[in-house]
Design an enzyme around this catalytic site. Structure first.
Site, PDB file in Angstrom:
ATOM      1  N   TYR A   8      49.168  55.039  43.099  1.00  0.00           N
ATOM      2  CA  TYR A   8      49.351  55.651  44.420  1.00  0.00           C
ATOM      3  C   TYR A   8      49.854  57.088  44.321  1.00  0.00           C
ATOM      4  O   TYR A   8      49.637  57.892  45.225  1.00  0.00           O
ATOM      5  CB  TYR A   8      50.370  54.850  45.246  1.00  0.00           C
ATOM      6  CG  TYR A   8      49.774  53.733  46.058  1.00  0.00           C
ATOM      7  CD1 TYR A   8      49.053  52.708  45.448  1.00  0.00           C
ATOM      8  CD2 TYR A   8      49.931  53.694  47.433  1.00  0.00           C
ATOM      9  CE1 TYR A   8      48.515  51.678  46.196  1.00  0.00           C
ATOM     10  CE2 TYR A   8      49.396  52.661  48.183  1.00  0.00           C
ATOM     11  CZ  TYR A   8      48.693  51.656  47.567  1.00  0.00           C
ATOM     12  OH  TYR A   8      48.163  50.651  48.311  1.00  0.00           O
TER      13      TYR A   8
ATOM     14  N   LYS B 234      47.500  44.052  33.984  1.00  0.00           N
ATOM     15  CA  LYS B 234      46.240  43.885  33.248  1.00  0.00           C
ATOM     16  C   LYS B 234      46.457  44.455  31.850  1.00  0.00           C
ATOM     17  O   LYS B 234      45.870  45.481  31.471  1.00  0.00           O
ATOM     18  CB  LYS B 234      45.108  44.619  33.975  1.00  0.00           C
ATOM     19  CG  LYS B 234      44.649  43.941  35.251  1.00  0.00           C
ATOM     20  CD  LYS B 234      43.674  42.795  35.018  1.00  0.00           C
ATOM     21  CE  LYS B 234      42.327  43.301  34.542  1.00  0.00           C
ATOM     22  NZ  LYS B 234      41.415  42.182  34.194  1.00  0.00           N
TER      23      LYS B 234
ATOM     24  N   ASP C 101      44.196  39.531  37.783  1.00  0.00           N
ATOM     25  CA  ASP C 101      43.004  38.880  38.356  1.00  0.00           C
ATOM     26  C   ASP C 101      43.176  37.368  38.355  1.00  0.00           C
ATOM     27  O   ASP C 101      42.884  36.686  39.347  1.00  0.00           O
ATOM     28  CB  ASP C 101      41.722  39.312  37.633  1.00  0.00           C
ATOM     29  CG  ASP C 101      41.786  39.130  36.125  1.00  0.00           C
ATOM     30  OD1 ASP C 101      42.889  38.954  35.566  1.00  0.00           O
ATOM     31  OD2 ASP C 101      40.712  39.155  35.491  1.00  0.00           O
TER      32      ASP C 101
ATOM     33  N   ASP D 224      49.816  45.571  46.316  1.00  0.00           N
ATOM     34  CA  ASP D 224      49.193  45.772  47.627  1.00  0.00           C
ATOM     35  C   ASP D 224      48.178  44.664  47.882  1.00  0.00           C
ATOM     36  O   ASP D 224      48.170  44.021  48.930  1.00  0.00           O
ATOM     37  CB  ASP D 224      48.514  47.152  47.650  1.00  0.00           C
ATOM     38  CG  ASP D 224      47.860  47.441  48.986  1.00  0.00           C
ATOM     39  OD1 ASP D 224      48.484  47.138  50.024  1.00  0.00           O
ATOM     40  OD2 ASP D 224      46.725  47.969  48.989  1.00  0.00           O
TER      41      ASP D 224
ATOM     42  N   ASP E 190      48.573  40.941  50.228  1.00  0.00           N
ATOM     43  CA  ASP E 190      47.688  40.602  51.350  1.00  0.00           C
ATOM     44  C   ASP E 190      47.125  39.202  51.161  1.00  0.00           C
ATOM     45  O   ASP E 190      46.999  38.418  52.108  1.00  0.00           O
ATOM     46  CB  ASP E 190      46.521  41.603  51.456  1.00  0.00           C
ATOM     47  CG  ASP E 190      46.786  42.665  52.517  1.00  0.00           C
ATOM     48  OD1 ASP E 190      47.970  42.967  52.772  1.00  0.00           O
ATOM     49  OD2 ASP E 190      45.810  43.190  53.093  1.00  0.00           O
TER      50      ASP E 190
HETATM   51  C1  IPM Z   1      50.683  48.275  52.767  1.00  0.00           C
HETATM   52  C2  IPM Z   1      49.573  49.123  53.298  1.00  0.00           C
HETATM   53  C3  IPM Z   1      49.767  50.544  52.808  1.00  0.00           C
HETATM   54  C4  IPM Z   1      49.614  50.557  51.322  1.00  0.00           C
HETATM   55  C5  IPM Z   1      48.865  51.595  53.470  1.00  0.00           C
HETATM   56  C6  IPM Z   1      48.970  51.560  54.973  1.00  0.00           C
HETATM   57  C7  IPM Z   1      49.149  52.968  52.951  1.00  0.00           C
HETATM   58  O1  IPM Z   1      48.345  48.595  52.934  1.00  0.00           O
HETATM   59  O2  IPM Z   1      51.846  48.582  53.038  1.00  0.00           O
HETATM   60  O3  IPM Z   1      50.394  47.282  52.092  1.00  0.00           O
HETATM   61  O4  IPM Z   1      48.498  50.621  50.789  1.00  0.00           O
HETATM   62  O5  IPM Z   1      50.642  50.488  50.638  1.00  0.00           O
HETATM   63 MG    MG Z   2      48.457  46.700  51.982  1.00  0.00          MG
END
Ligand code: IPM
Ligand code: MG
Length: 367
Positions: free
Chosen positions: A142, A192, A224, A248, A252
Site C-alpha cells: 500500500y 507467501k 492462498d 485486506d 473481507d
Molecule cells: C479497507 C478498505 C480500504 C483498504 C480502502 C477503502 C482504501 O478496503 O479498509 O479494507 O483497501 O484498506
Molecule cells: Mg478492504
C-alpha cells in the site's frame, strides 16, 4: 481531569446516518454510566473534498493526532470516481492510518447466533465463529516505494512495491501475540514465503517474536491456502496475523462468513501516547454503500460495535464494551432487523435510527 476526547469523522454515503446512532450510544454512556466524552466532529473523504478540495484537511489531521480516539464512518462514492487519484476519498483514510501510524488493524469476524442463517456457508460451519484478523496497516504494498505509472520504452508500466522492515513486522506480530494471549493462545501467520522474500522475512520475524510467547501455539500458512481454509473450516482459527494487502482480502472473506458486512467493526491501533492510551481509530468494516445512503436503510451495528471496541481498547472499559455488545445481541435475538438482516424467517423491520433506539432501550434494560 478532563473527559477523554473523541473525534467523529462520519465521511460519505451511509457514514453520517450510522454515526448519528453512535452518538446516541455515546450520549447514553455519558448520561447513565458517568462516562462522558468530549466529542467533536469533522469532515473526511468526499465530504472533505467538497468543502476543502482535499479528502482530509491538515487541520483535521492535526485534530486526529490530538484526540484519544477517532471514530470514522465510511468514505467514497460514485460521485468521486472521476477525481484524480491523489484526492480520492480513500486517500483521506490512508493518510489518517499512515500519519497516525496505526500499524495494527484488528478485524474481528464473529457470527452472531441470530444471524447464522445469513452466511453463504452451512450453518454448522459458521455458528459460534469468533476469529480476529490482525492486519498490518501502514506498510507493505500500500505504501512501498517505488510506486507509480512510468514510461518504459513505448509502453507504460504500473509499479507498486511490497516492502517490510523487520521492525514493522515485529511490532504487528507483538500486537497479535498479545491479543492471542488474551484469547485462546492460538495464532496463525499468513504470507507467501514460497514466492516472496518479504514473506520469508515475515515468517522469520514472527517466529522469533513467538519465542517471547511460548504459551501461544503459532502456525504459519501461505495466504492462498489461508483463504481456502477460511472458507472450508473457519473455526480452526482464532487470531490471524498478516500483511496489509493479504489482510485486506482475507478480512473481507472472513467478514462475509459471518453473514453480514453490516455487523463488523474494526480497530486500528498505534503506539501508546503520553497518557498511555494507544493512538487509535475505529471504523466499521463496511463501506459507504452509496446505493442506500440517505434512506434510513443502513445497519448502524458495525459502527456501534466499533465504539464498543473503543471502550475496550482506548478507554479501558471492557465491562461497558461487553454491556453494549450484549445489548446488541439481545436486540438481534428479539428479531429486530434492518433491511440487510431481513431473511426468509422475517423479523421486526426497523430503520437505521429505530435500530439505534432499540439498542439504547436494551442498554437501559441492562441497568
Ligand atoms: C479497507 C478498505 C480500504 C483498504 C480502502 C477503502 C482504501 O478496503 O479498509 O479494507 O483497501 O484498506
Ligand atoms: Mg478492504
Amino acid at each position: 481531569m478532563s473527559n477523554p476526547s473523541i473525534l467523529i469523522l462520519p465521511g460519505d454515503g451511509i457514514g453520517p446516518e450510522v454515526m448519528a446512532e453512535v452518538r446516541k450510544i455515546i450520549d447514553w454512556f455519558g448520561a447513565k454510566r458517568d462516562l462522558a466524552f468530549d466529542v467533536s466532529e469533522d469532515l473526511v473523504g468526499g465530504a472533505a473534498y467538497d468543502k476543502h478540495g482535499v479528502p482530509l484537511a491538515d487541520e483535521t489531521m492535526a485534530k486526529a493526532q490530538e484526540v484519544d480516539a477517532v471514530l470514522l464512518g465510511a468514505v467514497g462514492g460514485p460521485k468521486y470516481d472521476v477525481l484524480d487519484f491523489s484526492v480520492k476519498p480513500e486517500r483521506g483514510l490512508l493518510r489518517l492510518r499512515k500519519e497516525m501510524d496505526l500499524f495494527a488493524n484488528l478485524r474481528p469476524a464473529q457470527c452472531f447466533d441470530a444471524l447464522a442463517d445469513f452466511s453463504s456457508l452451512k450453518k454448522d460451519v459458521v455458528a459460534g465463529l469468533d476469529i480476529m484478523i490482525v492486519r498490518e496497516l501502514t506498510s507493505g504494498v500500500y505504501f512501498g516505494e517505488p510506486r507509480g505509472i512510468f514510461n518504459e520504452g513505448n509502453e507504460r508500466v504500473g509499479i507498486n512495491t511490497q516492502r517490510y522492515t523487520e521492525s514493522e513486522i515485529e511490532r504487528v506480530a507483538r500486537a497479535a501475540f498479545e491479543l492471542a494471549m488474551r484469547r485462546n493462545k492460538k495464532l496463525c501467520s499468513m504470507e507467501k514465503a514460497n514466492v516472496m522474500e518479504s514473506g520469508i522475512l515475515w515468517r522469520e520475524v514472527v517466529t522469533r517474536v513467538g519465542q517471547d510467547y511460548p504459551e501461544v501455539e503459532l502456525s504459519h500458512m501461505y495466504a492462498d491456502n489461508g483463504a481456502m481454509q477460511l472458507v472450508r473450516a473457519p473455526k480452526q482459527f482464532d487470531v490471524i496475523v498478516t500483511d496489509n494487502l493479504f489482510g485486506d482480502i482475507l478480512s473481507d472473506c472472513a467478514a462475509m462468513l459471518t453473514g453480514s458486512l453490516g455487523m463488523l467493526p474494526s480497530a486500528s491501533l498505534g503506539a501508546p501516547m503520553e497518557n498511555g492510551r494507544p493512538k487509535a481509530m475505529y471504523e466499521p468494516v463496511h463501506g459507504s454503500a452509496p446505493d442506500i445512503a440517505g434512506q434510513g436503510k443502513a445497519n448502524p451495528i458495525a459502527c456501534i460495535l466499533s465504539f464498543a471496541m473503543a471502550l475496550r481498547y482506548s478507554f479501558d472499559q471492557g465491562d461497558e464494551a461487553t454491556r453494549l455488545e450484549t445489548a446488541i445481541e439481545k436486540v438481534l435475538a428479539d428479531g429486530v432487523r434492518t433491511a440487510d438482516l431481513m431473511g426468509p424467517e422475517g423479523g421486526v423491520p426497523v430503520s437505521t435510527s429505530e435500530m439505534g433506539d432499540k439498542i439504547v432501550a436494551a442498554l437501559d434494560a441492562s441497568l
